[in-house]
Scaffold this active site. Structure first.
Site, PDB file in Angstrom:
ATOM      1  N   LEU A   1     -45.355  19.583 -39.707  1.00 51.86           N
ATOM      2  CA  LEU A   1     -46.792  19.579 -39.992  1.00 51.86           C
ATOM      3  C   LEU A   1     -46.949  19.093 -41.430  1.00 51.86           C
ATOM      4  O   LEU A   1     -46.143  19.449 -42.292  1.00 51.86           O
ATOM      5  CB  LEU A   1     -47.387  20.988 -39.857  1.00 51.86           C
ATOM      6  N   ASP A   2     -47.991  18.305 -41.693  1.00 59.19           N
ATOM      7  CA  ASP A   2     -48.142  17.821 -43.066  1.00 59.19           C
ATOM      8  C   ASP A   2     -48.662  18.933 -43.970  1.00 59.19           C
ATOM      9  O   ASP A   2     -49.060  20.008 -43.511  1.00 59.19           O
ATOM     10  CB  ASP A   2     -48.983  16.536 -43.137  1.00 59.19           C
ATOM     11  N   ILE A   3     -48.661  18.683 -45.270  1.00 56.77           N
ATOM     12  CA  ILE A   3     -48.939  19.731 -46.254  1.00 56.77           C
ATOM     13  C   ILE A   3     -50.324  20.356 -46.072  1.00 56.77           C
ATOM     14  O   ILE A   3     -50.521  21.540 -46.334  1.00 56.77           O
ATOM     15  CB  ILE A   3     -48.766  19.170 -47.694  1.00 56.77           C
TER      16      ILE A   3
ATOM     17  N   THR B   1     -51.933  20.715 -43.179  1.00 58.68           N
ATOM     18  CA  THR B   1     -52.104  21.238 -41.826  1.00 58.68           C
ATOM     19  C   THR B   1     -51.439  22.605 -41.735  1.00 58.68           C
ATOM     20  O   THR B   1     -50.334  22.804 -42.243  1.00 58.68           O
ATOM     21  CB  THR B   1     -51.482  20.284 -40.788  1.00 58.68           C
TER      22      THR B   1
END
Length: 288
Positions: A116-118, A120
């Protein structure tokens, strides 16, 4: 002439065996082999090498215990990722990573099933079984990933139809298999969407293709695993035997008993859990 009943030893790809030993994902192991960190029978290994269970394998000059596929331990934990954490083992800038919050293992590593990106939050799965991680992440397995999305802007029916039919992104076609409205008004409308791949920022980019902006994004389901109240933001829980078996079935792998924690592991995991208190959601400071 009599036929020998002796079965020749089975060889497997080196990166697959290392992943199964819990040292990382197959991709991470391929990188480690390319970097010269792996030896087989005292010789530096190379990509494409195959090994048998009787071979002596070392990783960073430490011996690796090779296990047949049916003996490799399979544990899975669910982590509720807060915004602001990175899905990487170490960050050069010193930012907090998801791996800092996980229980410590001896002789194994937690392998992330997807990322998951930072910005999210939500459900992340980690396992000690590299083959399970590899299968669940592979596009051919078609595992559903469900997200709760808050969208800024006026969402029209044609936007939804376009994203379900499919749009062309810079790295190829993408689509939602399902979109459901979940309430809210104006710029605070929430939707639940489902995708079958885990490409970088795919959910955000699909909405951006309709000139709409995602202001909040949270993963709420991966395959059969839903995020729930067992793990608050910044907390993890170990999945039950039934949940792990369901993931194995999705991955087309044999089910396997989840090993019980030893007394030492129980104590260590308990200490780790107590040290890693749930994070507080970032709030703006109150005006005085």
């Amino acid at each position: 002439m009599t036929q020998s009943n002796h079965t020749p030893p089975v060889s497997e790809k080196l990166q697959k065996v290392l992943a199964r030993a819990g040292l990382g994902s197959r991709r991470e192991m391929e990188t480690a082999i390319s970097d010269g960190r792996v030896k087989v029978n005292s010789q530096v290994a190379k990509l494409g090498d195959r090994v048998e269970m009787r071979d002596n394998v070392s990783f960073d000059d430490r011996p690796v215990t090779l296990r047949p596929e049916n003996e490799a331990p399979r544990r899975v934990i669910m982590y509720n990722k807060p915004e602001g954490e990175l899905c990487t083992r170490k960050d050069p800038e010193g930012r907090r990573t998801v791996f800092e919050r996980l229980p410590r293992l001896k002789g194994e590593r937690w392998i992330a099933i997807g990322r998951l990106d930072i910005n999210t939050s939500g459900l992340l799965l980690f396992t000690t079984d590299g083959e399970l991680a590899n299968r669940l992440m592979h596009p051919s397995t078609q595992v559903e990933r469900e997200y709760a999305v808050r969208v800024m802007g006026e969402v029209k029916r044609e936007h939804i139809v376009a994203m379900v039919d499919g749009v062309m992104l810079e790295d190829g076609p993408a689509r939602f298999t399902d979109v459901q409205e979940f309430g809210g008004e104006g710029i605070n409308t929430w939707f639940h969407v489902v995708i079958l791949e885990g490409r970088n920022r795919e959910v955000r980019r699909l909405w951006e293709s309709q000139e709409l902006t995602v202001s909040r994004l949270k993963r709420v389901r991966y395959g059969n695993i839903f995020i729930d109240k067992r793990a608050k933001a910044g907390e993890w829980i170990e999945l039950s035997q039934d949940e792990v078996d369901d993931l194995a079935t999705i991955a087309n792998l044999e089910t396997r008993k989840v090993p019980e924690l030893t007394p030492d592991e129980k104590n260590r995991w308990s200490r780790d859990k107590n040290k890693r208190r749930p994070v507080q959601t970032m709030r703006k400071p109150k005006r005085r």
